[in-house]
Design an enzyme around this catalytic site. Structure first.
Site, PDB file in Angstrom:
ATOM      1  N   ARG A 163      -7.127  -0.002   8.733  1.00  0.00           N
ATOM      2  CA  ARG A 163      -6.812   1.225   8.012  1.00  0.00           C
ATOM      3  C   ARG A 163      -7.778   1.373   6.842  1.00  0.00           C
ATOM      4  NH1 ARG A 163      -2.726   1.998   3.532  1.00  0.00           N
ATOM      5  NH2 ARG A 163      -2.480   4.254   3.342  1.00  0.00           N
ATOM      6  N   HIS A 170      -6.868   9.328  -0.873  1.00  0.00           N
ATOM      7  CA  HIS A 170      -6.377   8.094  -1.473  1.00  0.00           C
ATOM      8  C   HIS A 170      -6.775   8.087  -2.953  1.00  0.00           C
ATOM      9  CE1 HIS A 170      -5.357   3.644  -0.501  1.00  0.00           C
ATOM     10  NE2 HIS A 170      -5.097   3.902  -1.773  1.00  0.00           N
ATOM     11  N   GLU A 205       0.481   7.211  -0.275  1.00  0.00           N
ATOM     12  CA  GLU A 205       1.471   7.092  -1.346  1.00  0.00           C
ATOM     13  C   GLU A 205       1.600   8.394  -2.141  1.00  0.00           C
ATOM     14  OE1 GLU A 205       0.792   3.607  -3.730  1.00  0.00           O
ATOM     15  OE2 GLU A 205       1.344   2.255  -2.093  1.00  0.00           O
ATOM     16  N   ASN A 244       4.526   2.137   2.738  1.00  0.00           N
ATOM     17  CA  ASN A 244       3.998   1.012   1.969  1.00  0.00           C
ATOM     18  C   ASN A 244       5.169   0.361   1.232  1.00  0.00           C
ATOM     19  OD1 ASN A 244       1.540   1.980   2.790  1.00  0.00           O
ATOM     20  ND2 ASN A 244       0.787   2.491   0.749  1.00  0.00           N
ATOM     21  N   TYR A 262       6.581  -3.369  -0.823  1.00  0.00           N
ATOM     22  CA  TYR A 262       6.311  -4.701  -1.345  1.00  0.00           C
ATOM     23  C   TYR A 262       7.542  -5.379  -1.930  1.00  0.00           C
ATOM     24  CZ  TYR A 262       1.385  -3.424  -0.914  1.00  0.00           C
ATOM     25  OH  TYR A 262       0.171  -3.038  -0.419  1.00  0.00           O
ATOM     26  N   GLU A 286       1.228  -0.772   4.492  1.00  0.00           N
ATOM     27  CA  GLU A 286       0.942  -1.815   3.506  1.00  0.00           C
ATOM     28  C   GLU A 286       2.174  -2.683   3.298  1.00  0.00           C
ATOM     29  OE1 GLU A 286      -0.655  -0.487  -0.222  1.00  0.00           O
ATOM     30  OE2 GLU A 286      -1.967   0.980   0.715  1.00  0.00           O
TER      31      GLU A 286
END
Length: 381
Positions: free
Chosen positions: A32, A76, A122, A263, A265, A331
């Site tokens: 990506r 991005h 995002e 994404n 985390y 991600e």
């Protein structure tokens, strides 16, 4: 430090062949990356930079020749400065036309080899950090919410930018589906950053606040894509500062995706904090009326806590609330300090946990994670 700069950092521009060889040696099947609008069309519209075009063609061809599937993101964070200077970039509806024209160039020049397109990386973090707090480009914000910004309005511009992102995404997706998809056989979607949120306590207030956080972080963008409008929670709290979709716009945005990019985390505790609603001029975080606390476990302060059930919670929520659309996890991973050893066991442990949790989700293993409280999480982690 010591006169260093970021002018030459990873330098994939010159070392893309070495990078792709490392990918093949690692056994990667996909890569990506983001196309820089500024590199491809420096003035935002008009002439295409031949060197930028050549670079992306060479990178894409190199990936394919090594059996690696390119996944491309169109925006991005970076935007051609000329468009920011001319009309303020994403705070203006003019961006919709220019973004669509830029996407058209990408579809036309690269689409014969690209099967996976993401319009925006995002989108939620971009508007929060770029137009509310001012921590990311274009660094627009206003006191007392934002940082050291020279211009902006944290109370209105995040909502304006988000609205135009959704309209631009829908416009580019409609163009792709109408002109290119049948020939190129690709798919197009939008990426959002996803915390998993759990109530700090078992109180009704914290449970309601947790859902409110989900509406503001995830529903802000995904609700329009699935249902054609913003969450009712946001409409009630934000009021006239939240732009409205016309009937035609709602119809264009609704269903304008083939997948949702995620994404993820870390997981956050949420507790109710209605004090922000009493402020005369509010920003997005004040409108959200919550406080966030990062969960902790046996990792160091620097490393992300390992809570794989958070990813499963997100996937279950998207499945149940949004009708089980295709999801790509773009991600996920552990951060490590500089100069870490090659024996990177914290990253191995993190990825092992999250990949296992993803496998559980694919196997339809349903666990009661969606409504976990602080005490429940402490035991599980």
């Amino acid at each position: 430090m010591h006169g260093a700069s970021g002018d030459i950092a990873c330098d994939e521009y010159h070392k893309y062949k070495d990078d792709v060889q490392l990918m093949e040696d690692t056994g990667l099947e996909a890569y990506r990356f983001s196309i820089s609008w500024s590199r491809l069309i420096p003035n935002g519209r008009g002439a295409v930079n031949p060197k930028g075009l050549q670079y992306y063609n060479k990178l894409i061809n190199e990936l394919i020749s090594h059996g690696i599937q390119p996944h491309v993101t169109l925006h991005h964070t970076d935007l051609p400065q000329a468009l920011e200077d001319e009309y303020g970039g994403w705070v203006s509806r003019k961006i919709v036309k220019d973004f669509t024209a830029y996407a058209d160039v990408c579809f036309r020049k690269f689409g014969d080899r690209i099967s996976y397109w993401t319009t925006m990386n995002e989108a939620n973090v971009f508007v929060l950090e770029g137009y509310d707090t001012g921590f990311l480009p274009p660094q627009r914000c206003s006191p007392p919410y934002g940082g050291n910004c020279s211009t902006g309005n944290s109370s209105t511009e995040p909502y304006m930018a988000a609205h135009h992102i959704l309209l631009a995404h829908a416009s580019a997706a409609r163009l792709y589906k109408k002109r290119y998809q049948d020939k190129q056989h690709g798919v197009i979607g939008l990426n959002v950053f996803c915390y998993w949120f759990i109530p700090l306590t078992n109180s009704t207030e914290d449970k309601i606040a947790t859902q409110r956080a989900k509406d503001f972080y995830l529903g802000w963008f995904v609700d329009p894509l699935v249902f054609g409008d913003y969450p009712q929670t946001m409409k009630k709290i934000v009021g006239s500062r939240l732009p409205s979709f016309t009937y035609a716009e709602s119809s264009q945005v609704k269903g304008s995706f083939d997948f949702i990019g995620v994404n993820h985390y870390i997981t956050m505790y949420v507790n109710d904090n209605p004090s922000g609603l009493n402020m005369e001029d509010r920003d997005v975080l004040a409108d959200m009326a919550v406080q966030f606390t990062r969960i902790r476990n046996d990792t160091s302060i620097f490393e992300y806590p390992i809570a794989p059930w958070g990813l499963q919670g997100i996937l279950e929520y998207i499945k149940q609330f949004y009708g089980n659309p295709p999801v790509y996890i773009h991600e996920n991973g552990q951060r490590t300090r500089r100069n870490s050893t090659l024996e990177d066991w914290p990253r191995v442990k993190y990825l092992h946990g999250y990949i296992g949790s993803l496998l559980d989700a694919l196997r339809y293993v349903c666990r009661p994670y969606i409504n976990l409280t602080h005490d429940d999480v402490r035991v599980l982690s």
